[in-house]
Design an enzyme around this catalytic site. Structure first.
Site, PDB file in Angstrom:
ATOM      1  N   ARG A  49     -15.407   7.343  -5.406  1.00 54.49           N
ATOM      2  CA  ARG A  49     -14.117   7.803  -4.874  1.00 54.49           C
ATOM      3  C   ARG A  49     -13.949   7.389  -3.412  1.00 54.49           C
ATOM      4  O   ARG A  49     -14.875   6.890  -2.795  1.00 54.49           O
ATOM      5  CB  ARG A  49     -13.993   9.324  -5.022  1.00 54.49           C
ATOM      6  CG  ARG A  49     -15.199  10.071  -4.447  1.00 54.49           C
ATOM      7  CD  ARG A  49     -14.886  11.466  -4.012  1.00 54.49           C
ATOM      8  NE  ARG A  49     -14.026  11.481  -2.839  1.00 54.49           N
ATOM      9  CZ  ARG A  49     -14.475  11.259  -1.595  1.00 54.49           C
ATOM     10  NH1 ARG A  49     -15.736  10.994  -1.355  1.00 54.49           N
ATOM     11  NH2 ARG A  49     -13.640  11.277  -0.578  1.00 54.49           N
ATOM     12  N   ALA A  51     -10.703   5.784  -0.765  1.00 57.13           N
ATOM     13  CA  ALA A  51      -9.866   4.588  -0.884  1.00 57.13           C
ATOM     14  C   ALA A  51     -10.617   3.266  -0.707  1.00 57.13           C
ATOM     15  O   ALA A  51     -10.568   2.403  -1.594  1.00 57.13           O
ATOM     16  CB  ALA A  51      -8.703   4.703   0.105  1.00 57.13           C
ATOM     17  N   ASP A 227      -5.186   6.963   2.235  1.00 62.25           N
ATOM     18  CA  ASP A 227      -5.205   6.221   0.967  1.00 62.25           C
ATOM     19  C   ASP A 227      -4.122   5.154   0.902  1.00 62.25           C
ATOM     20  O   ASP A 227      -4.207   4.221   0.099  1.00 62.25           O
ATOM     21  CB  ASP A 227      -5.067   7.182  -0.213  1.00 62.25           C
ATOM     22  CG  ASP A 227      -6.338   7.993  -0.364  1.00 62.25           C
ATOM     23  OD1 ASP A 227      -6.507   8.964   0.405  1.00 62.25           O
ATOM     24  OD2 ASP A 227      -7.183   7.618  -1.197  1.00 62.25           O
TER      25      ASP A 227
HETATM   26  O1  MRU Z   1      -9.486  11.781  -4.327  1.00 65.89           O
HETATM   27  P1  MRU Z   1     -10.426  11.168  -3.342  1.00 65.89           P
HETATM   28  O2  MRU Z   1     -11.643  11.988  -3.094  1.00 65.89           O
HETATM   29  O3  MRU Z   1     -10.758   9.735  -3.674  1.00 65.89           O
HETATM   30  O4  MRU Z   1      -9.591  11.140  -1.987  1.00 65.89           O
HETATM   31  C1  MRU Z   1     -10.147  10.550  -0.849  1.00 65.89           C
HETATM   32  C2  MRU Z   1      -9.310  10.733   0.360  1.00 65.89           C
HETATM   33  O5  MRU Z   1      -8.224  11.242   0.315  1.00 65.89           O
HETATM   34  C3  MRU Z   1      -9.827  10.171   1.647  1.00 65.89           C
HETATM   35  O6  MRU Z   1      -9.427  10.941   2.747  1.00 65.89           O
HETATM   36  C4  MRU Z   1      -9.244   8.755   1.788  1.00 65.89           C
HETATM   37  O7  MRU Z   1      -9.568   7.988   0.664  1.00 65.89           O
HETATM   38  C5  MRU Z   1      -9.678   8.089   2.996  1.00 65.89           C
HETATM   39  S1  MRU Z   1     -11.381   7.642   2.864  1.00 65.89           S
HETATM   40  C6  MRU Z   1     -11.682   6.483   3.980  1.00 65.89           C
END
Ligand code: MRU
Length: 318
Positions: A49, A51, A227
């Site tokens: 998980r 982004a 994201d």
């Molecule tokens: O649903 P997730 O856990 O994948 O969400 C991740 C996030 O919202 C993070 O804050 C985002 O990806 C930025 S990570 C560099």
């Protein structure tokens, strides 16, 4: 493919291994990713998980497939399938497009070398973001962060958490407030795990405590990841980020976003164009509500640019 190792991803001995983030912090289980369909499943279930990491993991899965002898049409079909694993983080689409779908003169060899380059570029982007972002954190700051944005979600040291880490490494005496990040507790499970490993002092809070904390003057900066960033500077991030941004504005606390350029979507004019993933109701019920309790479960929200003090990219600021 050459050996590549990050906190949550390993390619070595002809195997692509991912750290199952759903089992952290209590169990560190590495899963052997069989193929692209398996990788799509790991991304959907949040075993992989964040982004930047889902983009890197997807192109490594495609390169692994190429290395095992898949044909060009097979790679293209897998790329299209992986592209749909999650809808909000544009890093996934940007990575796959760059390495496969928009690649002129695509060959199996180009997929492998471009995936390797993509991994390395993410490591370098994190370093540059950390350097630039750390200059906004002062000695003695208490920094609040939301979700998990560290080594687990990039090929390198992370985005917002990478900034915090660099400030700490520079000798600044900082303290981190970690939002637990309902409903899946990425803050409580993962950010605390990373901060503990790094020896950075932190305090875990429930999401609904951030306002009271700020009202007492206990937060000097907020740093979050993203994201997807639209052309006008609106951005999507883990659900709850918008509430933190509103609270920060009300209390006069500077609110920063840290992200690589792969998070920027030049096709999105504003936040209104960003697709927001909705996930299963049980994530919100969490075994505590009546089984059929109606639920709304958007996994992300959109923060308008007017609430942001600055966005830190690897090559500049917005
Ligand atoms: O649903 P997730 O856990 O994948 O969400 C991740 C996030 O919202 C993070 O804050 C985002 O990806 C930025 S990570 C560099």
């Amino acid at each position: 493919m050459k050996k590549m190792i990050s906190m949550g991803l390993r390619f070595e001995d002809a195997k692509l291994l991912v750290l199952d983030q759903t089992r952290l912090p209590h169990e560190e289980v590495w899963v052997d990713c069989r193929d692209c369909a398996h990788m799509a499943e790991l991304i959907k279930t949040l075993a992989v998980r964040g982004a930047p990491l889902i983009g890197v993991a997807a192109v490594l899965a495609l390169a692994h497939m190429a290395e095992k002898g898949a044909s060009k049409p097979e790679i293209i079909a897998a790329a299209k399938m992986l592209r749909m694993a999650r809808p909000t983080a544009v890093n996934l689409m940007n990575a796959i497009d760059q390495v496969v779908l928009d690649k002129p003169d695509l060959t199996t060899a180009s997929v492998i070398s471009d995936a390797e380059k993509f991994f390395q570029a993410d490591v370098l982007a994190c370093e540059a973001i950390a350097e630039r972002g750390a200059s906004f954190i002062s000695d003695g700051d208490h920094v609040l962060t939301h979700c998990n944005t560290g080594g687990l979600v990039t090929a390198g040291i992370g985005t917002a958490l990478g900034v915090i880490r660099r400030a700490f490494e520079q000798g600044k005496k900082i303290h981190v407030y970690v939002d637990e990040t309902r409903p899946l507790l990425q803050g409580a499970r993962l950010t605390t795990w990373e901060l503990q490993k790094l020896g950075i002092p932190f305090t875990l809070i429930c999401d609904n405590m951030a306002g009271f904390l700020m009202s007492q003057g206990k937060v000097q900066k907020v740093f979050v990841g993203s994201d997807r960033i639209a052309r006008n500077g609106d951005f999507a991030n883990k659900i709850g980020t918008y509430s933190v941004a509103v609270l920060a504005k009300f209390h006069g606390v500077p609110f920063y976003v840290a992200a690589p350029r792969t998070t920027f979507d030049e096709k999105c004019d504003s936040g209104a164009d960003i697709p927001i993933e909705e996930r299963h109701p049980d994530e919100v019920r969490a075994g505590k509500s009546p089984h059929q309790a109606p639920v709304w479960n958007p996994a992300f929200d959109v923060t308008p640019r007017k609430l942001i003090s600055g966005i830190v990219f690897e090559d500049g600021m917005l």
